[in-house]
Write a protein that holds these residues in place. Sequence first.
Motif, mmCIF file in Angstrom:
data_model
loop_
_atom_site.group_PDB
_atom_site.id
_atom_site.type_symbol
_atom_site.label_atom_id
_atom_site.label_comp_id
_atom_site.label_asym_id
_atom_site.label_seq_id
_atom_site.Cartn_x
_atom_site.Cartn_y
_atom_site.Cartn_z
ATOM 1 N N ARG A 87 0.837 -1.200 0.000
ATOM 2 C CA ARG A 87 0.000 0.000 0.000
ATOM 3 C C ARG A 87 0.871 1.248 0.000
ATOM 4 N NH1 ARG A 87 -5.321 0.121 1.592
ATOM 5 N NH2 ARG A 87 -5.101 -1.923 2.509
ATOM 6 N N GLY A 88 0.617 2.148 -0.908
ATOM 7 C CA GLY A 88 1.360 3.403 -0.938
ATOM 8 C C GLY A 88 2.673 3.348 -1.717
ATOM 9 N N ASP A 89 3.017 2.170 -2.252
ATOM 10 C CA ASP A 89 4.236 2.050 -3.077
ATOM 11 C C ASP A 89 4.106 2.838 -4.375
ATOM 12 O OD1 ASP A 89 5.793 0.326 -1.632
ATOM 13 O OD2 ASP A 89 5.407 -1.449 -2.864
ATOM 14 N N TRP A 90 5.254 3.172 -4.940
ATOM 15 C CA TRP A 90 5.312 3.546 -6.363
ATOM 16 C C TRP A 90 6.364 2.620 -6.961
ATOM 17 C CZ3 TRP A 90 4.452 8.878 -8.835
ATOM 18 C CH2 TRP A 90 4.704 8.830 -10.207
ATOM 19 N N ILE A 91 5.918 1.664 -7.722
ATOM 20 C CA ILE A 91 6.860 0.705 -8.315
ATOM 21 C C ILE A 91 6.837 0.852 -9.831
ATOM 22 C CG2 ILE A 91 5.140 -1.181 -8.221
ATOM 23 C CD1 ILE A 91 7.512 -3.124 -7.877
ATOM 24 N N ALA A 92 8.033 0.907 -10.416
ATOM 25 C CA ALA A 92 8.143 0.947 -11.883
ATOM 26 C C ALA A 92 8.411 -0.470 -12.378
ATOM 27 C CB ALA A 92 9.273 1.874 -12.294
ATOM 28 N N ILE A 206 -2.625 1.268 -12.042
ATOM 29 C CA ILE A 206 -1.574 0.672 -12.863
ATOM 30 C C ILE A 206 -1.554 1.422 -14.188
ATOM 31 C CG2 ILE A 206 -0.737 -1.436 -13.962
ATOM 32 C CD1 ILE A 206 -2.289 -3.040 -11.886
ATOM 33 N N PHE A 207 -0.465 2.094 -14.462
ATOM 34 C CA PHE A 207 -0.325 2.851 -15.705
ATOM 35 C C PHE A 207 0.496 1.992 -16.669
ATOM 36 C CE2 PHE A 207 -1.020 5.970 -12.416
ATOM 37 C CZ PHE A 207 -1.792 6.955 -13.006
ATOM 38 N N ASP A 208 -0.134 1.482 -17.711
ATOM 39 C CA ASP A 208 0.581 0.596 -18.640
ATOM 40 C C ASP A 208 1.106 1.399 -19.826
ATOM 41 O OD1 ASP A 208 1.620 -1.367 -20.191
ATOM 42 O OD2 ASP A 208 -0.229 -2.516 -20.414
ATOM 43 N N GLU A 209 2.325 1.857 -19.709
ATOM 44 C CA GLU A 209 2.954 2.709 -20.734
ATOM 45 C C GLU A 209 1.998 3.844 -21.124
ATOM 46 O OE1 GLU A 209 5.752 1.053 -23.473
ATOM 47 O OE2 GLU A 209 5.222 -0.975 -22.869
ATOM 48 N N VAL A 237 1.561 1.658 -9.839
ATOM 49 C CA VAL A 237 2.396 0.710 -10.590
ATOM 50 C C VAL A 237 2.594 1.356 -11.955
ATOM 51 C CG1 VAL A 237 2.566 -1.607 -11.568
ATOM 52 C CG2 VAL A 237 1.416 -1.263 -9.362
ATOM 53 N N TRP A 238 3.836 1.686 -12.269
ATOM 54 C CA TRP A 238 4.126 2.496 -13.444
ATOM 55 C C TRP A 238 4.919 1.653 -14.442
ATOM 56 C CZ3 TRP A 238 2.262 7.354 -14.298
ATOM 57 C CH2 TRP A 238 2.788 8.048 -15.399
ATOM 58 N N ALA A 249 10.095 6.534 -9.345
ATOM 59 C CA ALA A 249 9.559 5.430 -8.541
ATOM 60 C C ALA A 249 10.397 5.205 -7.278
ATOM 61 C CB ALA A 249 9.549 4.156 -9.384
ATOM 62 N N GLU A 250 9.802 4.506 -6.331
ATOM 63 C CA GLU A 250 10.562 4.115 -5.133
ATOM 64 C C GLU A 250 11.250 2.775 -5.360
ATOM 65 O OE1 GLU A 250 7.048 4.047 -2.804
ATOM 66 O OE2 GLU A 250 7.496 5.961 -1.842
ATOM 67 N N ARG A 251 10.642 1.945 -6.191
ATOM 68 C CA ARG A 251 11.202 0.621 -6.469
ATOM 69 C C ARG A 251 11.090 0.344 -7.954
ATOM 70 N NH1 ARG A 251 9.043 -4.339 -4.372
ATOM 71 N NH2 ARG A 251 7.026 -3.346 -4.049
ATOM 72 N N VAL A 252 11.979 -0.501 -8.434
ATOM 73 C CA VAL A 252 11.967 -0.888 -9.847
ATOM 74 C C VAL A 252 11.979 -2.409 -9.935
ATOM 75 C CG1 VAL A 252 13.151 -0.684 -12.070
ATOM 76 C CG2 VAL A 252 13.584 1.000 -10.274
ATOM 77 N N ALA A 253 11.153 -2.952 -10.802
ATOM 78 C CA ALA A 253 11.260 -4.379 -11.114
ATOM 79 C C ALA A 253 11.495 -4.462 -12.614
ATOM 80 C CB ALA A 253 9.984 -5.115 -10.728
ATOM 81 N N ALA A 254 12.584 -5.125 -12.995
ATOM 82 C CA ALA A 254 12.900 -5.261 -14.424
ATOM 83 C C ALA A 254 12.562 -6.675 -14.879
ATOM 84 C CB ALA A 254 14.375 -4.962 -14.661
ATOM 85 N N LEU A 255 11.862 -6.743 -15.995
ATOM 86 C CA LEU A 255 11.497 -8.046 -16.562
ATOM 87 C C LEU A 255 12.356 -8.349 -17.775
ATOM 88 C CD1 LEU A 255 7.575 -7.999 -16.720
ATOM 89 C CD2 LEU A 255 9.006 -9.247 -15.117
#
Length: 318
Positions: A87-92, A206-209, A237-238, A249-255
Amino acid sequence: MNAGKHERARTEEFARVSEIQLKDVSVAFATTGGTPGSSEARGHVESSEARGSVGSSDVEGIVGNSGGSAKSGIRFVLQEVDLEVRRGDWIAIIGRNGSGKSTLGRVMAGLLPVSRGVCERGDGRVQLVFQNPDAQIVGETVWEDVCFGLENLAVPTEEMPARAEAALSKVGLLEKKDADVSTLSGGQKQLLAVAGCLAMQAEVLIFDEATSMLDPESRASLLRVAADLHLTGRTVVWITQWMDEVVRAERVAALETGRVVFEGTPEQFFYGRDGEDSPSDRLHFAPPYAVQVARALEQTGVALRTRPLLPEQVGDAL
Ligand SMILES: Nc1ncnc2c1ncn2[C@@H]1O[C@H](COP(=O)(O)OP(=O)(O)OP(=O)(O)O)[C@@H](O)[C@H]1O
């Protein structure tokens, strides 16, 4: 406490503090047409809460396939994804074309079922803003469009005006409430989509591009609105390919090909952890301007006090 009770208590605790948890999630698509009529084949999910189209291909997601490996006609596009969005995250979420970002976003939004693993969502409503501004407009006027989701949710008619007005005002579109949607710019359409989500009291956006089809000014204004919503407690979720958006963002997840190959802060992504090589270099993502300047300065022997991510932070780092 027995194991079952313990597990339930843990899950309840999780549901209070967290919005989305993905554990060992995989998603497969049939490559030769799914199983028409099967209740388990629902890759193309129509949801009354979905604003916009979700997948347009003639193949379908496979649910309940417990087999681990891809077999003929089935391709896993997400594999063993463990990710928690609090809750409250900003994740890219970043990754090349086809790496699985949109699929992941749709799984998080509950629009796509998983083939394997667990996707848990907390109480908050999760809404998606899609890439194409035109894909999610359903009303003829701004007002009609923002009320559409409320009608779908069967919100009492007398509550609608206040909710629609508050949402439009939040994104700066209240003055345009009677405008025909065809007269809006792409950026305004994206803001309208956000207003629709807000009117539905979405906790997670969730912003998808969502900026990829916008001019720089509209991109900036969508980012500002997202930042404002984040400040007031929304989870963001960006999904993006723009590195200068990742630094917000505060966090990044790379796929990479459906797997999470990095998870950490933007600073760790662009500068590396404890002397390791920069994951952004390893994954071939050109860092944003401020990072390039900082690295160039370090190479010429300038010791920096901090690791800047934004242009305005470079001065402080010297
Ligand atoms: N409905 C579908 N049926 C079959 N394959 C699909 C479907 N949707 C996506 N895929 C495939 O899954 C893979 C991941 O697609 P996805 O759209 O999630 O990637 P992405 O990282 O969002 O890409 P992009 O940046 O191009 O939007 C791609 O190879 C894509 O072709």
